[in-house]
Design a protein around this motif. Structure first.
Motif, mmCIF file in Angstrom:
data_model
loop_
_atom_site.group_PDB
_atom_site.id
_atom_site.type_symbol
_atom_site.label_atom_id
_atom_site.label_comp_id
_atom_site.label_asym_id
_atom_site.label_seq_id
_atom_site.Cartn_x
_atom_site.Cartn_y
_atom_site.Cartn_z
ATOM 1 N N UNK A 216 -5.390 11.540 -7.356
ATOM 2 C CA UNK A 216 -6.399 11.518 -6.302
ATOM 3 C C UNK A 216 -7.372 10.368 -6.575
ATOM 4 N N UNK A 217 -8.693 10.634 -6.645
ATOM 5 C CA UNK A 217 -9.622 9.561 -6.964
ATOM 6 C C UNK A 217 -9.330 8.951 -8.323
ATOM 7 N N UNK A 218 -8.783 9.757 -9.240
ATOM 8 C CA UNK A 218 -8.391 9.244 -10.549
ATOM 9 C C UNK A 218 -7.247 8.262 -10.465
ATOM 10 N N UNK A 219 -6.431 8.351 -9.414
ATOM 11 C CA UNK A 219 -5.373 7.363 -9.211
ATOM 12 C C UNK A 219 -5.983 6.017 -8.856
ATOM 13 N N UNK A 220 -6.987 6.031 -7.980
ATOM 14 C CA UNK A 220 -7.656 4.775 -7.603
ATOM 15 C C UNK A 220 -8.372 4.177 -8.816
ATOM 16 N N UNK B 139 -1.100 11.616 -5.787
ATOM 17 C CA UNK B 139 -2.140 12.027 -4.820
ATOM 18 C C UNK B 139 -3.067 10.854 -4.487
ATOM 19 N N UNK B 140 -2.496 9.718 -4.114
ATOM 20 C CA UNK B 140 -3.296 8.528 -3.825
ATOM 21 C C UNK B 140 -3.974 8.686 -2.460
ATOM 22 N N UNK C 143 5.197 -1.356 -15.923
ATOM 23 C CA UNK C 143 5.998 -0.337 -15.230
ATOM 24 C C UNK C 143 5.096 0.771 -14.682
ATOM 25 N N UNK C 144 5.343 1.162 -13.446
ATOM 26 C CA UNK C 144 4.451 2.100 -12.764
ATOM 27 C C UNK C 144 5.248 3.236 -12.137
ATOM 28 N N UNK C 145 4.780 4.465 -12.360
ATOM 29 C CA UNK C 145 5.359 5.647 -11.716
ATOM 30 C C UNK C 145 4.394 6.130 -10.645
ATOM 31 N N UNK C 146 4.913 6.267 -9.424
ATOM 32 C CA UNK C 146 4.119 6.770 -8.304
ATOM 33 C C UNK C 146 4.752 8.070 -7.817
ATOM 34 N N UNK C 147 4.005 9.156 -7.938
ATOM 35 C CA UNK C 147 4.440 10.429 -7.355
ATOM 36 C C UNK C 147 3.845 10.460 -5.951
ATOM 37 N N UNK D 193 -5.065 14.176 3.095
ATOM 38 C CA UNK D 193 -5.989 13.486 2.212
ATOM 39 C C UNK D 193 -5.291 12.404 1.382
ATOM 40 N N UNK D 194 -4.029 12.658 1.056
ATOM 41 C CA UNK D 194 -3.256 11.713 0.236
ATOM 42 C C UNK D 194 -1.926 11.455 0.958
ATOM 43 N N UNK D 195 -1.952 10.681 2.030
ATOM 44 C CA UNK D 195 -0.784 10.575 2.905
ATOM 45 C C UNK D 195 0.446 10.009 2.198
ATOM 46 N N UNK D 196 1.582 10.507 2.617
ATOM 47 C CA UNK D 196 2.849 9.966 2.122
ATOM 48 C C UNK D 196 2.910 8.456 2.368
#
Length: 284
Positions: free
Chosen positions: A95-99, A119-120, A211-215, A223-226
């Motif tokens: 969520x905000x922690x992703x940003x 949860x971006x 390398x980045x993992x995005x769930x 709130x965290x659109x696909x």
């Protein structure tokens, strides 16, 4: 530990293994329900985990500077890791922690070995909701009563209860300077072309080389659109996009339960522990 003029409360779980910085969303503290089970699962998987209260979260000092609140948090995390003698390490958050995590890796690439986000927040509704919840009430309170108006808001009351030193820090604020900062932070949540996530230029994603993992966000998560997760995966060249391990509408159902007072039934972050196997697999 004092970082950039404010105390930052933190702890490290685990005694060995690579370090994972784990950051929750909103202005929630490291003790928010659901975060520690994920941290403990990562420790069981052989990692160490840094949990921290960002400025304006939990028991840390309130602080107000930076282009956006997330930019301030990224700068704080750099100072914290440097002072601890840690890094490079895994930067992870939801969520905000992703940003906050994305910005940290963008601005300080030397700190990161990998990036993990979920949860971006994005889209008009998600972005405007953040501004309306975290910034607008403080602006309205100060316009009405000056800095004293902040003490009427439950959010700042809670931060004073967790850290009494925050009362003096808030009272020392200059009204005009505070309003100018809040208006700048609010502007970050106004959706703009070329900004997939609030306050972050799309062009700056080119700076993420690890390398980045995005769930990805849930199909029914407003709130965290696909869509936002898909766009971020396109912007980060070396990224892997995976489906969420929790229900597609988990966040919306948790929001309903929280609004109805059923917090013992389903907390917003309770599902995050389900991401541990995905994260550990990615890190291995």
């Amino acid at each position: 530990m004092e970082i950039n003029g404010g105390n930052v409360v933190h702890e490290i779980l685990g005694s060995s293994g690579e370090l994972v910085v784990l950051t929750p969303g909103g202005r929630f503290s490291k003790d928010i329900e659901g975060l520690r089970p994920l941290a403990e699962a990562l420790v069981e998987g052989g990692k160490r985990v840094l949990l921290w209260d960002r400025p304006n979260c939990g028991a840390s000092d309130v602080q107000f500077y930076g282009r956006t609140e997330s930019h301030m948090r990224a700068e704080t995390l750099k100072g914290l890791l440097t002072a601890l003698g840690e890094g490079p390490c895994v930067i992870a958050g939801g969520s905000g922690g992703a940003r906050d995590s994305i910005l940290t890796v963008m601005l300080y690439p030397e700190l990161a070995t990998r990036l993990v986000v979920w949860n971006i927040v994005g889209g008009v509704f998600g972005s405007f909701s953040l501004g309306a919840y975290y910034v607008v009430p403080s602006i309205q309170a100060v316009l009405a009563k000056g800095i004293d108006g902040l003490f009427d808001l439950p959010e700042w009351q809670a931060l004073i209860a967790a850290n009494p030193a925050n009362e003096a820090r808030l009272r020392a604020l200059d009204k005009d300077e505070f309003l100018q900062l809040m208006l700048r932070w609010l502007d970050a949540y106004v959706s703009k072309p070329g900004q997939t996530i609030p306050g972050v230029e799309d062009l700056d994603f080119a700076g993420i080389r690890v390398p980045t993992l995005i769930i990805r966000g849930g199909r029914d998560d407003r709130h965290h659109p696909k869509r936002t997760s898909l766009e971020v995966s396109c912007l980060i060249e070396n990224s892997e996009l995976v489906d969420p391990p929790w229900p597609e509408d988990a966040w919306e159902r948790a929001t309903e339960d929280r609004a109805a007072g059923r917090v013992d039934h389903y907390n917003m972050f309770d599902t995050w522990v389900q991401a541990a196997p995905l994260i550990l697999k990615f890190l291995s």
